[in-house]
Design a protein around this motif. Structure first.
Motif, PDB file in Angstrom:
ATOM      1  N   ARG A   1       0.827  -1.209   0.000  1.00 42.50           N
ATOM      2  CA  ARG A   1       0.000   0.000   0.000  1.00 42.50           C
ATOM      3  C   ARG A   1       0.859   1.256   0.000  1.00 42.50           C
ATOM      4  NH1 ARG A   1      -3.247  -3.225   3.482  1.00 42.50           N
ATOM      5  NH2 ARG A   1      -2.241  -2.372   5.350  1.00 42.50           N
ATOM      6  N   GLN A   2       1.971   1.229   0.731  1.00 43.26           N
ATOM      7  CA  GLN A   2       2.851   2.395   0.766  1.00 43.26           C
ATOM      8  C   GLN A   2       3.561   2.609  -0.562  1.00 43.26           C
ATOM      9  OE1 GLN A   2       5.273   3.038   4.397  1.00 43.26           O
ATOM     10  NE2 GLN A   2       4.422   1.117   5.120  1.00 43.26           N
ATOM     11  N   LEU A   3       3.924   1.517  -1.230  1.00 42.37           N
ATOM     12  CA  LEU A   3       4.730   1.618  -2.444  1.00 42.37           C
ATOM     13  C   LEU A   3       3.896   1.684  -3.718  1.00 42.37           C
ATOM     14  CD1 LEU A   3       7.456  -1.024  -1.479  1.00 42.37           C
ATOM     15  CD2 LEU A   3       7.708   1.459  -1.484  1.00 42.37           C
ATOM     16  N   GLY A   4       2.585   1.486  -3.600  1.00 38.83           N
ATOM     17  CA  GLY A   4       1.743   1.495  -4.790  1.00 38.83           C
ATOM     18  C   GLY A   4       1.931   0.261  -5.642  1.00 38.83           C
ATOM     19  N   LEU A   5       2.270  -0.866  -5.008  1.00 37.60           N
ATOM     20  CA  LEU A   5       2.460  -2.133  -5.709  1.00 37.60           C
ATOM     21  C   LEU A   5       1.450  -3.143  -5.205  1.00 37.60           C
ATOM     22  CD1 LEU A   5       6.363  -2.356  -5.424  1.00 37.60           C
ATOM     23  CD2 LEU A   5       5.048  -1.548  -7.390  1.00 37.60           C
ATOM     24  N   THR A   6       1.443  -4.324  -5.793  1.00 42.43           N
ATOM     25  CA  THR A   6       0.635  -5.419  -5.276  1.00 42.43           C
ATOM     26  C   THR A   6       1.456  -6.177  -4.228  1.00 42.43           C
ATOM     27  OG1 THR A   6       1.413  -7.023  -6.914  1.00 42.43           O
ATOM     28  CG2 THR A   6      -0.504  -5.654  -7.511  1.00 42.43           C
ATOM     29  N   PRO A   7       0.793  -6.851  -3.286  1.00 42.93           N
ATOM     30  CA  PRO A   7       1.541  -7.664  -2.322  1.00 42.93           C
ATOM     31  C   PRO A   7       2.417  -8.711  -2.999  1.00 42.93           C
ATOM     32  CG  PRO A   7      -0.705  -7.341  -1.559  1.00 42.93           C
ATOM     33  CD  PRO A   7      -0.647  -6.798  -2.960  1.00 42.93           C
ATOM     34  N   ALA A   8       1.925  -9.269  -4.101  1.00 40.62           N
ATOM     35  CA  ALA A   8       2.713 -10.276  -4.816  1.00 40.62           C
ATOM     36  C   ALA A   8       4.004  -9.666  -5.364  1.00 40.62           C
ATOM     37  CB  ALA A   8       1.881 -10.870  -5.949  1.00 40.62           C
ATOM     38  N   ALA A   9       3.932  -8.435  -5.868  1.00 37.35           N
ATOM     39  CA  ALA A   9       5.129  -7.782  -6.397  1.00 37.35           C
ATOM     40  C   ALA A   9       6.140  -7.503  -5.298  1.00 37.35           C
ATOM     41  CB  ALA A   9       4.740  -6.488  -7.107  1.00 37.35           C
ATOM     42  N   VAL A  10       5.652  -7.058  -4.141  1.00 32.96           N
ATOM     43  CA  VAL A  10       6.563  -6.809  -3.014  1.00 32.96           C
ATOM     44  C   VAL A  10       7.217  -8.106  -2.570  1.00 32.96           C
ATOM     45  CG1 VAL A  10       6.680  -6.079  -0.602  1.00 32.96           C
ATOM     46  CG2 VAL A  10       5.333  -4.759  -2.235  1.00 32.96           C
ATOM     47  N   SER A  11       6.415  -9.153  -2.435  1.00 29.19           N
ATOM     48  CA  SER A  11       6.959 -10.451  -2.023  1.00 29.19           C
ATOM     49  C   SER A  11       8.005 -10.948  -3.012  1.00 29.19           C
ATOM     50  CB  SER A  11       5.817 -11.468  -1.907  1.00 29.19           C
ATOM     51  OG  SER A  11       6.317 -12.740  -1.553  1.00 29.19           O
ATOM     52  N   LYS A  12       7.749 -10.744  -4.306  1.00 28.06           N
ATOM     53  CA  LYS A  12       8.700 -11.184  -5.329  1.00 28.06           C
ATOM     54  C   LYS A  12       9.996 -10.376  -5.246  1.00 28.06           C
ATOM     55  CE  LYS A  12       7.000 -12.442  -9.195  1.00 28.06           C
ATOM     56  NZ  LYS A  12       6.339 -12.473 -10.538  1.00 28.06           N
ATOM     57  N   ASN A  13       9.890  -9.056  -5.007  1.00 27.47           N
ATOM     58  CA  ASN A  13      11.095  -8.233  -4.866  1.00 27.47           C
ATOM     59  C   ASN A  13      11.951  -8.710  -3.700  1.00 27.47           C
ATOM     60  OD1 ASN A  13      10.485  -6.603  -7.042  1.00 27.47           O
ATOM     61  ND2 ASN A  13       9.604  -4.950  -5.793  1.00 27.47           N
ATOM     62  N   VAL A  14      11.287  -9.018  -2.569  1.00 27.39           N
ATOM     63  CA  VAL A  14      12.018  -9.495  -1.394  1.00 27.39           C
ATOM     64  C   VAL A  14      12.660 -10.848  -1.679  1.00 27.39           C
ATOM     65  CG1 VAL A  14      11.789 -10.252   1.003  1.00 27.39           C
ATOM     66  CG2 VAL A  14      10.613  -8.180   0.236  1.00 27.39           C
ATOM     67  N   ALA A  15      11.933 -11.717  -2.355  1.00 27.55           N
ATOM     68  CA  ALA A  15      12.478 -13.038  -2.684  1.00 27.55           C
ATOM     69  C   ALA A  15      13.705 -12.919  -3.584  1.00 27.55           C
ATOM     70  CB  ALA A  15      11.394 -13.887  -3.353  1.00 27.55           C
ATOM     71  N   ARG A  16      13.679 -11.988  -4.534  1.00 27.28           N
ATOM     72  CA  ARG A  16      14.835 -11.783  -5.417  1.00 27.28           C
ATOM     73  C   ARG A  16      16.018 -11.239  -4.635  1.00 27.28           C
ATOM     74  NH1 ARG A  16      11.298  -9.039 -10.331  1.00 27.28           N
ATOM     75  NH2 ARG A  16      10.700 -11.004 -11.356  1.00 27.28           N
TER      76      ARG A  16
END
Length: 307
Positions: free
Chosen positions: A24-39
């Motif tokens: 919500r803070q970054l204007g992304l989807t939760p899936a996108a945030v999770s994928k960024n962290v996983a990478r």
């Protein structure tokens, strides 16, 4: 060097312990945030979070990385945002949490002037009597009392909120005027039940001479909302101990009468809270400065005192 988007997704998730809140803070989807962290985890070869269906927790490696880059990344992002705004007016969605009655009575009346001064700012104001997680829920600021300051937040005190005894003239007709809190015993009381604990609130009043006295009215009505308590008191249904923020309009109009002048209970400060950043977004900075100045012009802090 890891991509900034991966690092920012990690830091926001670590602050809120939630991929959804970070999204919500970054204007992304939760899936996108999770994928960024996983990478980021794959690139570093270190697991940063322990994941479960119910919660997200930092690993030892995640805590170390968060300590080392959290503040630096925030400063970098704020510097970039501040530089981008130097040539233009404050802009963007301004998400603020505030209490229902307080927001309507003391913040909303200034909205037209604020919008005229900062037309590119879009208020997204949440009128709700609960303590929100400013960082986790993506708020720019919050206004309220009794709020626990968590890590990453600062507060500007707007006033001390004093509790005072009030009643309607119709209720007081034919009754002896009380001179001490003990004199309220036996009178019908409109008392408050605390929403967090479920217990009925009790008050001990004090005066400038440092005298104290417990208030023991006869509970006639029990409400969880101070605005409803005030309205019931105006109807002549009993004595109500009210925060000055709720009592003041009725006292000024004569709908309520102040009992025991000079006696009060200090219910702590009401404050304006916001994330502690070296460079606040312009929209938040101008809102904070604007509201503080308007309340100062109205002598708000003094008017909230009951002593």
């Amino acid at each position: 060097m890891q991509p900034l988007s991966h690092l920012e997704s990690f830091v926001r998730s670590a602050e809120a312990l939630s991929f959804s809140a970070a999204a919500r803070q970054l204007g992304l989807t939760p899936a996108a945030v999770s994928k960024n962290v996983a990478r980021l985890e794959a690139a570093l070869g270190v697991r940063l979070f322990q994941r479960s269906t119910r919660k997200l927790t930092l690993t030892e490696g995640g805590e170390r990385l968060f300590r080392e880059i959290g503040g630096a990344l925030g400063t970098l992002a704020d510097a970039v945002a501040g530089l981008a705004q130097d040539g233009g007016a404050p802009a963007g969605i301004l998400k603020v949490s505030m209490g229902l009655a307080f927001g309507r009575a003391y913040v909303l009346p200034h909205l037209a002037e604020f919008l005229a001064r900062y037309p590119a700012v879009q208020p997204d104001w949440h009128f709700d009597n609960r303590q929100v997680d400013l960082i986790g829920e993506g708020f720019d600021a919050g206004i309220g009392g009794g709020i626990e300051l968590t890590q990453g937040l600062v507060a500007r005190e707007l006033a001390r909120i004093h509790i005072v005894a009030t009643a309607a003239p119709s209720f007081l007709a034919g009754k002896r005027q009380p001179r001490h809190p003990a004199d309220l015993a036996g009178l019908d009381g409109i008392v408050r039940r605390s929403s967090p604990t479920g217990r009925v609130r009790s008050w001990t009043l004090r005066n400038r001479a440092a005298e104290e006295g417990a208030v023991e009215t006869r509970p006639r009505l029990v409400f969880s909302d101070p605005e409803a308590m005030r309205d019931a008191a105006v109807m002549g249904l009993g004595v109500a101990l009210l925060p000055m923020a709720f009592a003041l309009p009725a006292l000024e109009s004569g709908a309520l009468v102040r009992l025991l002048p000079g006696w009060y209970a200090d219910n702590g400060p009401i404050s304006l809270h916001y994330p502690s950043k070296k460079l606040l977004p312009a929209k938040t900075r101008v809102f904070v400065d604007f509201l503080v100045e308007r309340l100062r012009e109205q002598d708000f802090a003094r008017r909230m005192l009951g002593n």
